[in-house]
Design a protein around this motif. Structure first.
Motif, PDB file in Angstrom:
ATOM      1  N   LEU A   1      13.867 -13.458  -6.937  1.00 28.41           N
ATOM      2  CA  LEU A   1      14.321 -12.074  -6.897  1.00 28.41           C
ATOM      3  C   LEU A   1      14.670 -11.520  -8.271  1.00 28.41           C
ATOM      4  CD1 LEU A   1      14.782  -9.616  -5.160  1.00 28.41           C
ATOM      5  CD2 LEU A   1      17.121 -10.424  -4.749  1.00 28.41           C
ATOM      6  N   VAL A   2      15.335 -12.285  -9.104  1.00 32.44           N
ATOM      7  CA  VAL A   2      15.705 -11.790 -10.436  1.00 32.44           C
ATOM      8  C   VAL A   2      14.445 -11.437 -11.226  1.00 32.44           C
ATOM      9  CG1 VAL A   2      16.764 -12.388 -12.648  1.00 32.44           C
ATOM     10  CG2 VAL A   2      17.938 -12.948 -10.509  1.00 32.44           C
ATOM     11  N   GLU A   3      13.460 -12.304 -11.186  1.00 34.63           N
ATOM     12  CA  GLU A   3      12.206 -12.013 -11.895  1.00 34.63           C
ATOM     13  C   GLU A   3      11.532 -10.776 -11.314  1.00 34.63           C
ATOM     14  OE1 GLU A   3       7.806 -13.844 -12.925  1.00 34.63           O
ATOM     15  OE2 GLU A   3       9.269 -15.158 -11.957  1.00 34.63           O
ATOM     16  N   ALA A   4      11.539 -10.640  -9.998  1.00 38.58           N
ATOM     17  CA  ALA A   4      10.923  -9.468  -9.358  1.00 38.58           C
ATOM     18  C   ALA A   4      11.602  -8.179  -9.810  1.00 38.58           C
ATOM     19  CB  ALA A   4      10.992  -9.607  -7.841  1.00 38.58           C
ATOM     20  N   VAL A   5      12.929  -8.185  -9.897  1.00 39.66           N
ATOM     21  CA  VAL A   5      13.675  -7.003 -10.329  1.00 39.66           C
ATOM     22  C   VAL A   5      13.375  -6.697 -11.795  1.00 39.66           C
ATOM     23  CG1 VAL A   5      16.010  -6.127 -10.805  1.00 39.66           C
ATOM     24  CG2 VAL A   5      15.492  -7.182  -8.590  1.00 39.66           C
ATOM     25  N   ARG A   6      13.371  -7.703 -12.619  1.00 39.54           N
ATOM     26  CA  ARG A   6      13.081  -7.482 -14.041  1.00 39.54           C
ATOM     27  C   ARG A   6      11.671  -6.912 -14.231  1.00 39.54           C
ATOM     28  NH1 ARG A   6      15.885 -13.047 -15.877  1.00 39.54           N
ATOM     29  NH2 ARG A   6      17.940 -12.183 -16.369  1.00 39.54           N
ATOM     30  N   ARG A   7      10.725  -7.462 -13.517  1.00 39.14           N
ATOM     31  CA  ARG A   7       9.351  -6.960 -13.621  1.00 39.14           C
ATOM     32  C   ARG A   7       9.259  -5.535 -13.093  1.00 39.14           C
ATOM     33  NH1 ARG A   7       5.234 -10.291 -14.856  1.00 39.14           N
ATOM     34  NH2 ARG A   7       3.807  -9.083 -13.555  1.00 39.14           N
TER      35      ARG A   7
ATOM     36  N   GLY B   1       7.879  -1.763 -14.512  1.00 38.49           N
ATOM     37  CA  GLY B   1       6.711  -1.211 -13.824  1.00 38.49           C
ATOM     38  C   GLY B   1       5.630  -2.230 -13.535  1.00 38.49           C
ATOM     39  N   LEU B   2       6.023  -3.503 -13.538  1.00 40.69           N
ATOM     40  CA  LEU B   2       5.065  -4.589 -13.311  1.00 40.69           C
ATOM     41  C   LEU B   2       5.235  -5.161 -11.908  1.00 40.69           C
ATOM     42  CD1 LEU B   2       5.536  -6.415 -16.723  1.00 40.69           C
ATOM     43  CD2 LEU B   2       3.682  -4.854 -16.069  1.00 40.69           C
ATOM     44  N   PRO B   3       4.148  -5.429 -11.226  1.00 38.55           N
ATOM     45  CA  PRO B   3       4.251  -5.970  -9.864  1.00 38.55           C
ATOM     46  C   PRO B   3       4.728  -7.423  -9.853  1.00 38.55           C
ATOM     47  CG  PRO B   3       1.961  -5.864 -10.533  1.00 38.55           C
ATOM     48  CD  PRO B   3       2.760  -5.225 -11.637  1.00 38.55           C
ATOM     49  N   PHE B   4       5.315  -7.792  -8.729  1.00 38.29           N
ATOM     50  CA  PHE B   4       5.696  -9.184  -8.488  1.00 38.29           C
ATOM     51  C   PHE B   4       5.476  -9.474  -7.018  1.00 38.29           C
ATOM     52  CE2 PHE B   4       8.291 -12.593  -6.995  1.00 38.29           C
ATOM     53  CZ  PHE B   4       8.158 -13.555  -7.983  1.00 38.29           C
ATOM     54  N   MET B   5       4.870 -10.614  -6.748  1.00 37.62           N
ATOM     55  CA  MET B   5       4.678 -11.042  -5.378  1.00 37.62           C
ATOM     56  C   MET B   5       5.018 -12.516  -5.268  1.00 37.62           C
ATOM     57  SD  MET B   5       1.338 -10.088  -3.136  1.00 37.62           S
ATOM     58  CE  MET B   5       0.754  -8.821  -4.224  1.00 37.62           C
ATOM     59  N   SER B   6       5.833 -12.863  -4.261  1.00 36.41           N
ATOM     60  CA  SER B   6       6.075 -14.281  -4.000  1.00 36.41           C
ATOM     61  C   SER B   6       4.732 -14.980  -3.887  1.00 36.41           C
ATOM     62  CB  SER B   6       6.831 -14.468  -2.682  1.00 36.41           C
ATOM     63  OG  SER B   6       8.159 -14.051  -2.794  1.00 36.41           O
ATOM     64  N   PRO B   7       4.606 -16.177  -4.439  1.00 37.16           N
ATOM     65  CA  PRO B   7       3.327 -16.884  -4.337  1.00 37.16           C
ATOM     66  C   PRO B   7       2.823 -17.016  -2.896  1.00 37.16           C
ATOM     67  CG  PRO B   7       4.724 -17.956  -5.945  1.00 37.16           C
ATOM     68  CD  PRO B   7       5.567 -16.897  -5.279  1.00 37.16           C
TER      69      PRO B   7
ATOM     70  N   LYS C   1       0.829  -1.210   0.000  1.00 32.58           N
ATOM     71  CA  LYS C   1       0.000   0.000   0.000  1.00 32.58           C
ATOM     72  C   LYS C   1       0.858   1.254   0.000  1.00 32.58           C
ATOM     73  CE  LYS C   1      -4.052  -2.029   2.141  1.00 32.58           C
ATOM     74  NZ  LYS C   1      -4.818  -2.163   3.373  1.00 32.58           N
ATOM     75  N   ALA C   2       2.050   1.181   0.584  1.00 34.32           N
ATOM     76  CA  ALA C   2       2.944   2.344   0.653  1.00 34.32           C
ATOM     77  C   ALA C   2       3.650   2.615  -0.666  1.00 34.32           C
ATOM     78  CB  ALA C   2       3.970   2.147   1.765  1.00 34.32           C
ATOM     79  N   GLY C   3       3.607   1.662  -1.593  1.00 32.57           N
ATOM     80  CA  GLY C   3       4.209   1.911  -2.894  1.00 32.57           C
ATOM     81  C   GLY C   3       5.241   0.911  -3.358  1.00 32.57           C
ATOM     82  N   ALA C   4       5.500  -0.132  -2.589  1.00 31.66           N
ATOM     83  CA  ALA C   4       6.397  -1.186  -3.084  1.00 31.66           C
ATOM     84  C   ALA C   4       5.702  -1.890  -4.247  1.00 31.66           C
ATOM     85  CB  ALA C   4       6.727  -2.177  -1.971  1.00 31.66           C
ATOM     86  N   ILE C   5       6.485  -2.243  -5.259  1.00 30.01           N
ATOM     87  CA  ILE C   5       5.908  -2.922  -6.424  1.00 30.01           C
ATOM     88  C   ILE C   5       6.128  -4.430  -6.354  1.00 30.01           C
ATOM     89  CG2 ILE C   5       7.945  -2.781  -7.937  1.00 30.01           C
ATOM     90  CD1 ILE C   5       5.900  -2.021 -10.189  1.00 30.01           C
ATOM     91  N   GLY C   6       7.078  -4.839  -5.508  1.00 30.15           N
ATOM     92  CA  GLY C   6       7.381  -6.260  -5.391  1.00 30.15           C
ATOM     93  C   GLY C   6       7.595  -6.662  -3.948  1.00 30.15           C
ATOM     94  N   PHE C   7       7.364  -7.926  -3.685  1.00 27.80           N
ATOM     95  CA  PHE C   7       7.532  -8.460  -2.341  1.00 27.80           C
ATOM     96  C   PHE C   7       8.027  -9.895  -2.479  1.00 27.80           C
ATOM     97  CE2 PHE C   7       6.611  -9.813   1.891  1.00 27.80           C
ATOM     98  CZ  PHE C   7       6.604  -8.659   2.666  1.00 27.80           C
TER      99      PHE C   7
END
Length: 131
Positions: free
Chosen positions: A108-114, A118-124, A92-98
């Motif tokens: 992590l590599v996929e999260a950084v690339r996304r 500007g695309l979100p990534f969240m661990s399943p 909610k504060a503005g992180a795009i990935g977790f």
């Protein structure tokens, strides 16, 4: 990108993991929030990989402040402990990935690339917890 994590061994491991990729360049490492804020304000990296809980604490307004000093910097949060409330707060504060740290070697590599796109990534595991 900038890597912010207070655990030297984990920080080295994450950097090594990221820099094995041809399209990822870690320009700085920092060990606390104040240093992360400084690096982001000066360098305006495309991505900041931010440990959620560093010795100087966590609050959503820290992510908001990081975004305020460099709106173009996407923030991917990492954490050792999966906590639904903290995940919701960070997103909610503005992180795009977790990314949960014990899954970083796979995610992590996929999260950084996304994040760079500007695309979100969240661990399943996080996605299931916050759904």
């Amino acid at each position: 990108m900038v890597l912010a994590n207070d655990h030297p061994g984990l920080r080295r491991s994450l950097r090594s993991l990221l820099e094995r990729e041809d399209d990822v360049d870690v320009v700085a490492e920092v060990s606390d929030y104040q240093a992360a804020l400084h690096e982001v304000a000066i360098d305006h990296p495309d991505v900041l990989v931010l440990d959620l809980r560093m010795p100087d604490g966590f609050s959503a307004n820290r992510i908001e402040r990081l975004r305020a000093v460099s709106a173009g910097t996407e923030i991917v949060v990492t954490t050792m402990l999966m906590n639904e409330a903290l995940a919701n707060e960070a997103l909610k504060a503005g992180a795009i990935g977790f990314v949960v740290a014990d899954s970083a070697d796979r995610e992590l590599v996929e999260a950084v690339r996304r994040a760079r796109r500007g695309l979100p990534f969240m661990s399943p595991r996080v996605r299931r917890a916050v759904a």
